[in-house]
Motif scaffolding. Structure first.
Motif, PDB file in Angstrom:
ATOM      1  N   ARG A 222       1.011  -1.376   0.108  1.00 38.42           N
ATOM      2  CA  ARG A 222       0.002  -0.003   0.066  1.00 38.42           C
ATOM      3  C   ARG A 222       0.669   1.047   0.056  1.00 38.42           C
ATOM      4  NH1 ARG A 222      -5.345   0.729   3.510  1.00 38.42           N
ATOM      5  NH2 ARG A 222      -5.944  -0.523   1.882  1.00 38.42           N
ATOM      6  N   THR A 223       0.422   2.126  -0.861  1.00 35.07           N
ATOM      7  CA  THR A 223       1.345   3.401  -0.975  1.00 35.07           C
ATOM      8  C   THR A 223       0.394   4.635  -0.631  1.00 35.07           C
ATOM      9  OG1 THR A 223       2.769   2.542  -2.677  1.00 35.07           O
ATOM     10  CG2 THR A 223       2.845   4.973  -2.520  1.00 35.07           C
ATOM     11  N   TYR A 224       1.095   5.596  -0.010  1.00 37.63           N
ATOM     12  CA  TYR A 224       0.184   6.707   0.513  1.00 37.63           C
ATOM     13  C   TYR A 224       0.964   7.907   0.008  1.00 37.63           C
ATOM     14  CZ  TYR A 224      -1.874   3.981   4.172  1.00 37.63           C
ATOM     15  OH  TYR A 224      -2.479   3.199   4.699  1.00 37.63           O
ATOM     16  N   SER A 236      -3.833  10.503  -0.110  1.00 34.91           N
ATOM     17  CA  SER A 236      -4.709   9.357  -0.858  1.00 34.91           C
ATOM     18  C   SER A 236      -3.838   8.157  -0.808  1.00 34.91           C
ATOM     19  CB  SER A 236      -4.818   9.599  -2.442  1.00 34.91           C
ATOM     20  OG  SER A 236      -5.228  10.963  -2.762  1.00 34.91           O
ATOM     21  N   SER A 237      -4.683   6.845  -0.647  1.00 36.64           N
ATOM     22  CA  SER A 237      -3.915   5.727  -0.612  1.00 36.64           C
ATOM     23  C   SER A 237      -4.017   4.596  -1.867  1.00 36.64           C
ATOM     24  CB  SER A 237      -4.322   4.783   0.563  1.00 36.64           C
ATOM     25  OG  SER A 237      -5.848   4.345   0.797  1.00 36.64           O
ATOM     26  N   LYS A 244      -1.610  -5.649 -10.162  1.00 37.22           N
ATOM     27  CA  LYS A 244      -2.590  -4.706 -10.537  1.00 37.22           C
ATOM     28  C   LYS A 244      -2.833  -3.596  -9.415  1.00 37.22           C
ATOM     29  CE  LYS A 244      -7.929  -4.586 -10.685  1.00 37.22           C
ATOM     30  NZ  LYS A 244      -8.952  -5.272 -10.430  1.00 37.22           N
ATOM     31  N   ALA A 245      -2.834  -2.422 -10.031  1.00 37.43           N
ATOM     32  CA  ALA A 245      -2.572  -1.137  -9.033  1.00 37.43           C
ATOM     33  C   ALA A 245      -4.202  -0.640  -8.967  1.00 37.43           C
ATOM     34  CB  ALA A 245      -1.702  -0.164  -9.415  1.00 37.43           C
ATOM     35  N   SER A 246      -4.571  -0.204  -7.900  1.00 31.04           N
ATOM     36  CA  SER A 246      -5.993   0.578  -7.698  1.00 31.04           C
ATOM     37  C   SER A 246      -5.781   1.665  -6.792  1.00 31.04           C
ATOM     38  CB  SER A 246      -6.923  -0.532  -7.247  1.00 31.04           C
ATOM     39  OG  SER A 246      -6.469  -0.867  -5.987  1.00 31.04           O
ATOM     40  N   GLY A 247      -6.562   2.531  -6.940  1.00 32.83           N
ATOM     41  CA  GLY A 247      -6.790   3.931  -6.054  1.00 32.83           C
ATOM     42  C   GLY A 247      -7.221   5.058  -6.832  1.00 32.83           C
ATOM     43  N   PRO A 248      -7.390   6.136  -6.157  1.00 36.25           N
ATOM     44  CA  PRO A 248      -8.197   7.314  -6.742  1.00 36.25           C
ATOM     45  C   PRO A 248      -6.877   8.188  -7.568  1.00 36.25           C
ATOM     46  CG  PRO A 248      -7.477   7.751  -4.481  1.00 36.25           C
ATOM     47  CD  PRO A 248      -7.189   6.340  -4.724  1.00 36.25           C
ATOM     48  N   VAL A 249      -6.637   7.605  -8.606  1.00 33.04           N
ATOM     49  CA  VAL A 249      -5.609   8.072  -9.417  1.00 33.04           C
ATOM     50  C   VAL A 249      -6.018   9.359 -10.099  1.00 33.04           C
ATOM     51  CG1 VAL A 249      -4.159   7.867 -11.607  1.00 33.04           C
ATOM     52  CG2 VAL A 249      -4.711   5.969 -10.043  1.00 33.04           C
ATOM     53  N   PHE A 371      -2.827   5.796  10.950  1.00 31.84           N
ATOM     54  CA  PHE A 371      -1.349   6.090  11.490  1.00 31.84           C
ATOM     55  C   PHE A 371      -0.770   6.268  10.444  1.00 31.84           C
ATOM     56  CE2 PHE A 371       2.724   4.723  12.574  1.00 31.84           C
ATOM     57  CZ  PHE A 371       2.922   5.220  13.920  1.00 31.84           C
ATOM     58  N   PHE A 372      -0.577   5.593   9.290  1.00 31.49           N
ATOM     59  CA  PHE A 372       0.137   5.672   8.163  1.00 31.49           C
ATOM     60  C   PHE A 372       0.022   7.283   7.468  1.00 31.49           C
ATOM     61  CE2 PHE A 372       0.370   0.970   7.834  1.00 31.49           C
ATOM     62  CZ  PHE A 372       1.615   0.831   8.681  1.00 31.49           C
ATOM     63  N   LYS A 373      -1.203   7.642   7.274  1.00 31.60           N
ATOM     64  CA  LYS A 373      -1.815   8.512   6.574  1.00 31.60           C
ATOM     65  C   LYS A 373      -1.262  10.020   7.560  1.00 31.60           C
ATOM     66  CE  LYS A 373      -5.956   7.356   4.418  1.00 31.60           C
ATOM     67  NZ  LYS A 373      -7.547   7.541   4.255  1.00 31.60           N
TER      68      LYS A 373
END
Length: 397
Positions: A222-224, A236-237, A244-249, A371-373
């Protein structure tokens, strides 16, 4: 007129000359960009004669040095528009503030002062006003206010087709000078610095990434991504599940490009790391976009500058150790997260994933996610603050 230029001080008025202003009884009708304007012919006649007297009082005033490339007439329009805005939005009199614009040699200056001492220069929330200007919808009286406040500014407005959007743009330019002078005092490395207060008027944003691998191979992670514009931070995460990559690109792309198109530059710390994390997360387009912006000189990597000042290597952890509590408060951080706490969270999460039969990015619980955010947002704010400190090092006391 001799107004104060460094805050509270003496204001002196001395008579200079007598002027008669003659105005035609009938006006001339003009059709300008779909609007009908009625302008009266005016003539100023200087009356020879002796003048005397003196008026003095205390008030607030400030002097601002302008960019030598500024057009004085457009800055005048911005000042008059600001007066109109304050009249309509906050019910302040049109002449709450007076101003004087000067150009001598290669320098241009603006002096802003209060006609009646009320402390508005220090009390008004200029950052809030800066953000409200865009939403200002001039009323039918706005043009009359503009004409009454400053005839020269009104002439400039007419020459710009009576565009309030352009007038508001120059009002924001004036506010940028006011905000840039409002500085805050910080402790950094045991020394005192005065830096501009963070805000959108500085036209920079900081961008930071945080990559959380859920497997040892990094195939699931997971990338923030955090974007901080000096006032608001958006995190955004993105999840990578093998290939496969997913998220609010689109959300990130739009936020980034809207700010860049508005004249913002991007601050990062360790550009190679940021691009690598974006690429490893399957966000190849974002990594390529960042590379393209580098070619346009719109990306500033603070790592090299920090290493020149603090010695090599200079990590964000090193920078964190230099910051005092007042510096953290200046960027909205009350309790900074320690790096060891981050490492412990990541280790516990990886153990949890390892003991489970299936591996999915959504195994990151809400507690871990928040926490990560929070951590990536802190780093983005620290990068922004570091840029302020590096740019203001000559003001060290």
């Amino acid at each position: 007129m001799i107004p104060p230029t460094t805050g509270f001080g003496m204001y002196i008025k001395l008579p200079y000359k007598v002027l008669w202003i003659m105005e035609s009884e009938r006006g001339q009708v003009y059709d300008l960009s779909g609007k009908t304007l009625i302008l009266h012919r005016r003539k100023v006649i200087e009356v020879p004669g002796f003048v005397a007297g003196r008026y003095s009082d205390f008030t607030y005033g400030e002097l601002y040095e302008l960019d030598s490339r500024e057009d004085i007439n457009k800055i005048r329009l911005g000042l008059a528009t600001l007066s109109v805005f304050l009249r309509e939005k906050y019910n302040l009199p049109l002449w709450t503030f007076s101003y004087s614009l000067s150009s001598f040699g290669g320098r241009k200056t603006l002096v802003l002062w209060e006609e009646e001492c009320a402390g508005y220069i220090e009390k008004l929330d200029w950052a809030k006003i800066y953000n409200e200007i865009d939403g200002f919808a001039p009323s039918d009286l706005s043009e009359i206010y503009l004409l009454q406040r400053d005839e020269e500014a009104h002439v400039e407005w007419v020459s710009l087709s009576g565009s309030w959007d352009i007038a508001k743009m120059f009002a924001k330019r004036v506010l940028e000078y006011i905000l840039a002078k409002n500085k805050i005092r910080l402790q950094f490395g045991g020394k005192e610095f005065f830096v501009p207060k963070p805000g959108r008027h500085l036209k920079v944003l900081s961008m930071e990434t945080l990559q959380i691998p859920l497997t040892e191979t990094g195939e699931v992670l997971r990338t923030y991504i955090c974007i901080y514009d000096g006032e608001e931070a958006k995190v955004s995460s993105f999840d990578k599940y093998y290939y496969k990559a997913s998220g609010p690109v689109d959300t990130v792309n739009n936020a980034l490009m809207n700010l860049v198109n508005s004249g913002f530059k991007i601050l990062v710390y360790d550009l190679d790391r940021v691009r690598s994390e974006l690429h490893n997360s399957g966000l190849t387009y974002q990594a390529a976009l960042l590379s393209g912006l580098i070619q346009l000189n719109l990306v500033i990597d603070l790592k090299q500058k920090a290493e020149e000042k603090f010695g090599s290597p200079a990590t964000l952890l090193t920078i964190r150790q230099f910051l005092g509590s007042d510096a953290y408060r200046a960027i909205g951080v009350t309790q900074p997260i320690r790096l060891e706490d981050l490492e412990l969270k990541i280790t516990n999460l990886q153990l949890k994933v390892k003991n489970s039969r299936k591996i999915y990015p959504d195994m990151v619980s809400e507690t871990y996610d928040e926490f990560f955010k929070k951590f990536v947002e802190e780093n983005a704010r620290i990068i922004y603050l570091l840029w302020l400190l590096l740019g203001q090092k000559e003001e060290q006391t």
